[in-house]
Structure formats: structure tokens, C-alpha cells
Design an enzyme around this catalytic site. Structure first.
Site, mmCIF file in Angstrom:
data_model
loop_
_atom_site.group_PDB
_atom_site.id
_atom_site.type_symbol
_atom_site.label_atom_id
_atom_site.label_comp_id
_atom_site.label_asym_id
_atom_site.label_seq_id
_atom_site.Cartn_x
_atom_site.Cartn_y
_atom_site.Cartn_z
ATOM 1 N N GLY A 1 0.803 -1.215 0.000
ATOM 2 C CA GLY A 1 0.000 0.000 0.000
ATOM 3 C C GLY A 1 0.835 1.262 0.000
ATOM 4 O O GLY A 1 0.299 2.369 0.016
ATOM 5 N N HIS A 2 2.165 1.094 -0.004
ATOM 6 C CA HIS A 2 3.074 2.250 -0.004
ATOM 7 C C HIS A 2 3.855 2.355 -1.318
ATOM 8 O O HIS A 2 4.870 3.043 -1.381
ATOM 9 C CB HIS A 2 4.067 2.139 1.154
ATOM 10 N N HIS B 1 -0.216 5.079 7.616
ATOM 11 C CA HIS B 1 -1.329 4.120 7.676
ATOM 12 C C HIS B 1 -2.580 4.807 8.193
ATOM 13 O O HIS B 1 -3.525 4.158 8.623
ATOM 14 C CB HIS B 1 -0.978 2.940 8.590
#
Lengths: 333, 333
Positions: free
Chosen positions: B56-57, B219
Site C-alpha cells: 500500500g506504499h 497508515h
């Protein structure tokens, strides 16, 4: 509207200054214009390449200034063509005596202003030719266009024409290879959420919570269909079918892919889309010689992606894989 | 939730396959793992560099695999640490006999799992050392962390430690230079809108129409303050003050900048932010030796940006400017 900016009226100015501040060895501004050009002038004897258009599509086009791609880029206001006098400054900045090729996306304002600038430059003794990119297969005629719109495929025109110019091709040759790319490059996109032009302060259109649009333009121009959100596989297959209606690819054909994020779509999703697309191409025995994936021709913070396929022969593949060293795109370290 | 994907349970798998499909000459998967590594093994005699963490990064971390940065990256589920057995596979893939450095972002799960993997690898006779990046000055302790979180500054650790390893430094030397970077690199971000973890289907937090948050984690961990939307100048100045509280920069000091988009923020806005930040640094007579701008450590489709400053000396500047050739970051063509 939530955006990171200072003064809406100074947006393009601030952006251009921020680009030069970030890349002081690569880029410089032509004073009192919205033109960015190479910090160091290219050797004389190279055809100059100039592109540009409305802002809001970054890194297009100034991000592609550098060895093997563009020599100057002209920025208009957000989603608005630069004026002919600005384009003229771009042409002058890029000319080293061997002439200049203008790479224009097919929007009525851009075509008119870039071609008027070409006439002004010719009157000043600069040899200028231009090509018009119209890779978006979604629609014929649209809000700002007669004919098909120019979208992410433009980046491949920059790349290939830029490689030809870097190798020393004459203006007419560079133009011919750019036209060859334009004939073989086709794109189409989907949008999942709209973007907001800062001066308007409101999204250009709206989509439902579970809705997407197929074929949206990079300024939010209407696409061809709204539908509930599709899977990556369905998106890949839908866009491919429409693109291939034009390209007519057969087993054994070679293509170059460009998977382009429109601004707000995570790279993760672009890779998932590429996974579905490349599986589909493999199944059809179409050979992918190169994949460029990321954000290259954006629409502010629009969410969505476009797929571009370029059918290559030996000449195009060779030029495509030639090294390039620009702010946004580097190849062949 | 609108995302381009197929099966939520296959998300990381599809992404990793899509990355390899896009970059078949640069990357390969270690079969039956979530590890990506170089297509061609680095020459033996080079210290291996391994990083990773929750997905997700992107492009972090697999996008930084290549000459002058990482040798392998281990992907967990979205925002979830990879397990020790996966990290062990990454260590094995990167080891050529000269040992492996783990670059870990400071989150409790990552630290625990990477260090457990290091022990397992040591038991198999591989020399492993690790460093923990904690560059986010926003908060001490957070949802998933004891101490400060590791964010975009990690990319500069990859770059500089990677350059040292490429030049043939021993494991202990590479570790020392990584620690030197970690000591001097500080970051902080703002978020304008949240991201949605696919498995949850809902945004991790909510912000009002005109609201932003200072110091949000990558996050979505809480920041330090919510405020109405600031100008780029105010954001630059707020983040700089907090960062400089730690760095204590004086006139004549040299820094490297990293302006990082969190996922949905247009590059235009990052350049505008950079324009404000670089003006502020100029006013303080702080010398910017390098600026890296774009999306390097993202948070899915979070909107916002972070600023990273690394105070450099001759050694760090030299390693920072060394060439690199990875999927996402290239320098020195």
C-alpha cells in the site's frame, strides 16, 4: 476544494518555479513566459522538440524535457491552451538552427494556438513542423475537440521522436517517425472519480458511490458509458477491445504498453491492472516489448487509469528503447 | 470503495505479478513467497540490502530494487507486516555471502518480524544486521509504533546505504552509514483526505470539507492537530519548524529534500509545495543539494504530502548523488 496551493491566480507560476527549484541542473524558465526549457541548450544541429498545453497533466509536459525527449514545454493555465506568443517563445528556446517539431494534443485550442505560433516562428525564419496526437479511441468529437482527443499516447510520441532527434535525424524525418507513432498508438481510460479545476472550485462531474465511467477525457470530457465499478480484468478487457478495434493486432504482433494513472489511483492498482492486461495479451500471443507504468499524463486528482498500446516495428522499438534522461522519465542508465 | 482490482484476497499476489510483468528484465519473484528480487543476482561480494513491510506504499519498497538501492523487498498484506518466514526468504535471496542489511521502518510488527527473520537467517549462517528508520517527527508512540514512525525518509536510507553497498563497503560500514542517515533524516506530513484499506472497505478516518490533519501517519495513524486547510506556504513552514526542532539547521548547512505525495495529490501541488519550501530554505540560507519529488512512500489513495529533510555532509552527499538504476528511481544516466 482542498488543494495544496497559495494563490489560485499564481498556480502555474508557483508550479513552474517549484519545478525549477527542484531540478535546477535540468530545467530553466524562459523569463517572463510559461516556457520551461533545458538548463543547458542542446548542441546545435539537433532538431528541437516542443510540446505543451494546459497545466494539470503533470509530469506532462515539462517533466519530459531532457536528453532523448523534449527541449521545451509551454504551460497554459489549468486545462487551458497556452497562447500563441507563449508557444512562440517555446519554439525560439528549442531552435538551434535545425528546425522545431511541435507535438500537439488534439484539442481545438491547442491546435489553433500552436499552429498560429508556428506561423509566427516561420515568419521569423525558424523552420517549424507539427504533428497532432489523437490517440484516444473513446469518442469522435468532444467538449474541446474535433476528432479524437490526444491523451497519454503523447508521451510515446515524445519518447520516440525525441530519440530520433537525439540521433541526429532531420526535421522531416523526425516528423515522419512521430506520425508513424501517432498512426499506431491508441489509448483509452476509465475514471472512478472526478477532478476539480482550482479556478472553478467544484468537481467537473459526479459519479455515484459504485459508479465508474469508460472513456472519460483527461479534462473530464464525457466518456462513452457509465457502469458500476468493474474488476481490473473487465477494465483491461473492455479498454483492450476498444483499442484493438483500431489496432487490429494479431498473434505475434509486438506492442509497447503504457499504463497511466490519472492522478489519484494508487500504483498498486495500476500494477493489478497491468497484471490483468498482460495476461490478456499473453493469451492472444501479442508480444509486449516494453511497459511504462505510473503517472505520466494526469488529470489533477482524477481517479482512474488509461491504457495505451503502441504497435511497434523494428524502427519504433529501437527508438523507444533508446536512452532518455528527463526529469520524469529516465531510461538506459 | 472504488478500486481497480480483482479479488481482495489476491491483491498483493496480483500486484507482485503485475510488477514482474511490467519489469521482466529488472524483477523476479522468489517462488511461493511475497519476495521480489533482482532479475539478475548482484555480483557476489556485495552486501545485500533488504527492506519491505505492509503493501500500500508503492513504489516502496519493491520499486527500489536495482543497482544502487535494494536487492530484495518483502511485501506484507496491505498495511500489515510480512511474516518472519517471508522476510527470511528475502534475506536468502539478497545474500551473496557478504551479509545482509535489513532496513526496517519503525512499526512494532515490522521490527518484531524482521528481527525474528534475522535470527533465523543467522541460524542458517547468514550474517545479518538491521537498522530501524524512525524519521517521522510528528509523534512519539502511535497506533502501531513505540517511538517514532518510519516514513518517507526510508527512501533516502535505501539510496545512501545502497550506494555504499554498490561501492563495495562491508556490512558493518553499510550499517554505519545507514545509521548516520537515520540520525540526520527527519520527515513530517499532512493529510487532506484519508485512504481506504481494501479489506475494510471504509476510509480509516474522516476529515471535514475544509479540514486537514498535520502529522498523520502513512497508515492513517492520528497526527497532532486538525486545522482548516492551510496554504502551501503555511504547510511548508509548519512542517519545517517541527522538523527543524530536531535538525537544528543553521545558515550554510546543506540538506537534501524529499517532497513526497501520499497517493492522490497532484504533482502540480507537490511542486507548489516545493516552491514554498525552497523559498523558505533560501531565506534561511540553508543549501539544498538535491531534491527528489514525486510519490515514493504512499498511503494508497490518501491525499496529502510529506516533507523530508536530510542534513548532509560530504560523505552523505556523495553517496546520495551516486547513480542508481531501479524500477522507480533512476539517477545518473
Amino acid at each position: 476544494m482542498k488543494k495544496i496551493l497559495n494563490d489560485i491566480d499564481q498556480l502555474v507560476e508557483d508550479m513552474l518555479n517549484g519545478m525549477v527549484a527542484a531540478h535546477p541542473n535540468e530545467l530553466k524558465r524562459v523569463p517572463n513566459t510559461t516556457v520551461l526549457t533545458r538548463k543547458k541548450s542542446p548542441e546545435s544541429g539537433k532538431v528541437g522538440l516542443v510540446s505543451g498545453g494546459g497545466s494539470g497533466h503533470e509530469p506532462a509536459h515539462a517533466g519530459f524535457i531532457g536528453d532523448g525527449m523534449l527541449d521545451a514545454a509551454v504551460a497554459g493555465e489549468v486545462f487551458t491552451s497556452p497562447t500563441p506568443d507563449q508557444v512562440l517563445e517555446g519554439i525560439k528556446a528549442a531552435d538551434t538552427g535545425k528546425g522545431v517539431l511541435l507535438i500537439i494534443k488534439n484539442y481545438t485550442g491547442d491546435v489553433m494556438n500552436f499552429e498560429m505560433a508556428a506561423e509566427l516562428a516561420e515568419a521569423e525564419g525558424i523552420n517549424v513542423k507539427s504533428v497532432i496526437v489523437n490517440d484516444d479511441v473513446a469518442v469522435e468529437d468532444s467538449s474541446f475537440t474535433t476528432g479524437r482527443r490526444g491523451i497519454a499516447g503523447t508521451v510515446l510520441v515524445h519518447k520516440i521522436a525525441g530519440a530520433a532527434a537525439m540521433r541526429g535525424a532531420e526535421l522531416e524525418e523526425v516528423k515522419l517517425v512521430a506520425e508513424k507513432v501517432i498512426k499506431q498508438v491508441k489509448s483509452m481510460g476509465v475514471s472512478l472519480s472526478p477532478c476539480t479545476v482550482p479556478a472553478s472550485g467544484k468537481p467537473g462531474y459526479s459519479l455515484g458511490d459504485n459508479e465508474m465511467e469508460i472513456g472519460t477525457g483527461i479534462h473530464g470530457e464525457p466518456g462513452i458509458e457509465r457502469t458500476s465499478i468493474m474488476t481490473a480484468q473487465e477494465i483491461a478487457s473492455t479498454l483492450f477491445e476498444k483499442i484493438n478495434h483500431d489496432l487490429d493486432l494479431a498473434s505475434g504482433d509486438r506492442v509497447s504498453l503504457l499504463v497511466n494513472g490519472l492522478g489519484a489511483t494508487p500504483l498498486m492498482e495500476l500494477y493489478i491492472l497491468n497484471n490483468s492486461l498482460s495476461a490478456l495479451l499473453k493469451e492472444k500471443q501479442i508480444i509486449v516489448v516494453d511497459t511504462i507504468i505510473g503517472e505520466w499524463m494526469t488529470s489533477l486528482e482524477m481517479s482512474g487509469a488509461s491504457i495505451t498500446l503502441l504497435k511497434v516495428d523494428d524502427e519504433l522499438e529501437d527508438l523507444l528503447l533508446e536512452k532518455a534522461d528527463t526529469v520524469a522519465f529516465k531510461r538506459g542508465v
